[in-house]
Design a protein around this motif. Structure first.
Motif, mmCIF file in Angstrom:
data_model
loop_
_atom_site.group_PDB
_atom_site.id
_atom_site.type_symbol
_atom_site.label_atom_id
_atom_site.label_comp_id
_atom_site.label_asym_id
_atom_site.label_seq_id
_atom_site.Cartn_x
_atom_site.Cartn_y
_atom_site.Cartn_z
ATOM 1 N N LEU A 258 0.852 -1.226 -0.048
ATOM 2 C CA LEU A 258 -0.250 0.035 -0.171
ATOM 3 C C LEU A 258 0.762 1.160 -0.173
ATOM 4 O O LEU A 258 0.419 2.181 -0.838
ATOM 5 N N MET A 259 1.811 1.463 0.808
ATOM 6 C CA MET A 259 2.598 2.656 0.900
ATOM 7 C C MET A 259 3.601 2.846 0.004
ATOM 8 O O MET A 259 3.512 3.484 -0.945
ATOM 9 N N THR A 260 4.527 1.775 -0.078
ATOM 10 C CA THR A 260 5.694 1.809 -1.131
ATOM 11 C C THR A 260 5.186 1.523 -2.534
ATOM 12 O O THR A 260 5.378 2.318 -3.359
ATOM 13 N N GLY A 261 4.339 0.562 -2.694
ATOM 14 C CA GLY A 261 3.806 0.248 -4.136
ATOM 15 C C GLY A 261 2.671 1.027 -4.406
ATOM 16 O O GLY A 261 2.861 1.860 -5.438
ATOM 17 N N PHE A 262 1.591 0.681 -3.929
ATOM 18 C CA PHE A 262 0.284 1.730 -4.455
ATOM 19 C C PHE A 262 0.508 3.123 -4.151
ATOM 20 O O PHE A 262 0.435 4.009 -5.343
ATOM 21 N N LEU A 263 0.881 3.742 -3.165
ATOM 22 C CA LEU A 263 1.199 5.302 -3.085
ATOM 23 C C LEU A 263 2.393 5.666 -3.855
ATOM 24 O O LEU A 263 2.405 6.782 -4.458
ATOM 25 N N GLY A 264 3.311 4.865 -3.760
ATOM 26 C CA GLY A 264 4.510 5.288 -4.671
ATOM 27 C C GLY A 264 4.103 5.220 -6.220
ATOM 28 O O GLY A 264 4.721 6.115 -6.926
ATOM 29 N N GLY A 265 3.244 4.408 -6.648
ATOM 30 C CA GLY A 265 2.807 4.446 -8.200
ATOM 31 C C GLY A 265 1.897 5.590 -8.423
ATOM 32 O O GLY A 265 1.857 6.235 -9.335
ATOM 33 N N THR B 240 1.435 8.472 -6.238
ATOM 34 C CA THR B 240 2.128 9.744 -5.982
ATOM 35 C C THR B 240 3.203 9.762 -5.052
ATOM 36 O O THR B 240 3.189 9.279 -4.123
ATOM 37 N N THR B 241 4.522 10.224 -5.380
ATOM 38 C CA THR B 241 5.735 9.985 -4.519
ATOM 39 C C THR B 241 5.536 11.341 -3.487
ATOM 40 O O THR B 241 6.138 11.250 -2.444
ATOM 41 N N PHE B 242 4.662 12.343 -3.602
ATOM 42 C CA PHE B 242 4.295 13.283 -2.917
ATOM 43 C C PHE B 242 4.034 12.940 -1.678
ATOM 44 O O PHE B 242 4.175 13.669 -0.508
ATOM 45 N N SER B 243 3.232 11.817 -1.491
ATOM 46 C CA SER B 243 2.913 11.384 -0.273
ATOM 47 C C SER B 243 4.056 10.928 0.876
ATOM 48 O O SER B 243 4.038 11.172 1.866
ATOM 49 N N ALA B 244 5.068 10.345 0.174
ATOM 50 C CA ALA B 244 6.208 9.969 0.896
ATOM 51 C C ALA B 244 7.004 11.195 1.455
ATOM 52 O O ALA B 244 7.374 11.394 2.459
ATOM 53 N N PHE B 245 6.872 12.346 0.330
ATOM 54 C CA PHE B 245 7.446 13.345 0.998
ATOM 55 C C PHE B 245 6.835 14.066 2.028
ATOM 56 O O PHE B 245 7.299 14.714 2.868
ATOM 57 N N SER B 246 5.247 14.047 2.045
ATOM 58 C CA SER B 246 4.661 14.528 3.226
ATOM 59 C C SER B 246 4.955 13.871 4.416
ATOM 60 O O SER B 246 5.059 14.593 5.454
ATOM 61 N N ILE B 247 4.890 12.487 4.452
ATOM 62 C CA ILE B 247 5.148 11.863 5.708
ATOM 63 C C ILE B 247 6.644 11.893 6.064
ATOM 64 O O ILE B 247 7.072 12.221 7.317
ATOM 65 N N ASP B 248 7.638 12.187 5.055
ATOM 66 C CA ASP B 248 8.889 12.112 5.781
ATOM 67 C C ASP B 248 8.979 13.600 6.448
ATOM 68 O O ASP B 248 9.768 13.787 7.170
ATOM 69 N N THR B 249 8.412 14.642 5.759
ATOM 70 C CA THR B 249 8.553 16.166 6.184
ATOM 71 C C THR B 249 7.941 16.057 7.796
ATOM 72 O O THR B 249 8.447 16.793 8.592
ATOM 73 N N ILE B 250 6.614 15.423 7.890
ATOM 74 C CA ILE B 250 6.093 15.356 9.262
ATOM 75 C C ILE B 250 7.191 14.820 10.499
ATOM 76 O O ILE B 250 7.202 15.174 11.338
ATOM 77 N N ALA B 251 7.584 13.543 9.738
ATOM 78 C CA ALA B 251 8.468 12.603 10.691
ATOM 79 C C ALA B 251 9.746 13.668 11.127
ATOM 80 O O ALA B 251 10.064 13.642 12.194
ATOM 81 N N LEU B 252 10.269 14.377 10.149
ATOM 82 C CA LEU B 252 11.524 15.190 10.541
ATOM 83 C C LEU B 252 10.893 16.256 11.442
ATOM 84 O O LEU B 252 11.758 16.820 12.155
ATOM 85 N N ALA B 253 9.766 16.960 11.114
ATOM 86 C CA ALA B 253 9.059 18.278 11.837
ATOM 87 C C ALA B 253 8.904 17.758 13.290
ATOM 88 O O ALA B 253 9.241 18.494 14.203
ATOM 89 N N GLU B 254 8.840 16.324 13.287
ATOM 90 C CA GLU B 254 8.442 16.023 14.860
ATOM 91 C C GLU B 254 9.759 16.078 15.674
ATOM 92 O O GLU B 254 9.669 16.038 17.065
#
Length: 123
Positions: free
Chosen positions: A69-76, A78-92
């Motif tokens: 779901l995350m790597t495959g489906f959402l990666g296909g 939009t990769t912006f979802s990974a960018f968003s989650i990575d940014t939130i994790a860094l901001a925490e």
């Protein structure tokens, strides 16, 4: 049992087809003057990533689901979802590091795309 690569492959294919469909619908609905399809998949993908991280995060047997779901489906989709989650994790951990990541991603991403265009247009 499906291998990790096969899970990513299957999810990525489905996400890519959905991205194509959303893009076509957006052009039909709003025309092509603004990238509504890209905006839609970025927002939908980011929302779905938040839901999935929240839902899968507490489950011990979620490795296969995360790959599908995350790597495959959402990666296909939009990769912006990974960018968003990575940014939130860094901001925490550090807002300054998160903002540096956002700036570096946008600036270097746009620069890389521009260089690629210049190289192919001048060839």
């Amino acid at each position: 049992m499906l291998t990790p690569a096969l899970l990513v492959f299957l999810g990525g294919g489905a996400g890519s087809v959905l991205r194509y469909a959303v893009g076509r619908l957006a052009v039909q609905a709003g025309g092509g003057a603004f990238p509504w399809g890209t905006l839609a998949v970025n927002l939908l993908g980011s929302f779905a990533a938040g839901l999935l991280i929240g839902w899968l995060g507490g489950r011990s047997s979620s490795a296969g689901a995360q790959l599908l779901l995350m790597t495959g489906f959402l990666g296909g989709f939009t990769t912006f979802s990974a960018f968003s989650i990575d940014t939130i994790a860094l901001a925490e951990r550090s807002v300054a590091i998160a903002m540096a990541y956002v700036a570096a991603t946008l600036i270097t991403g746009l620069a890389a795309a521009w260089v690629g265009l210049v190289l192919t247009r001048s060839a």
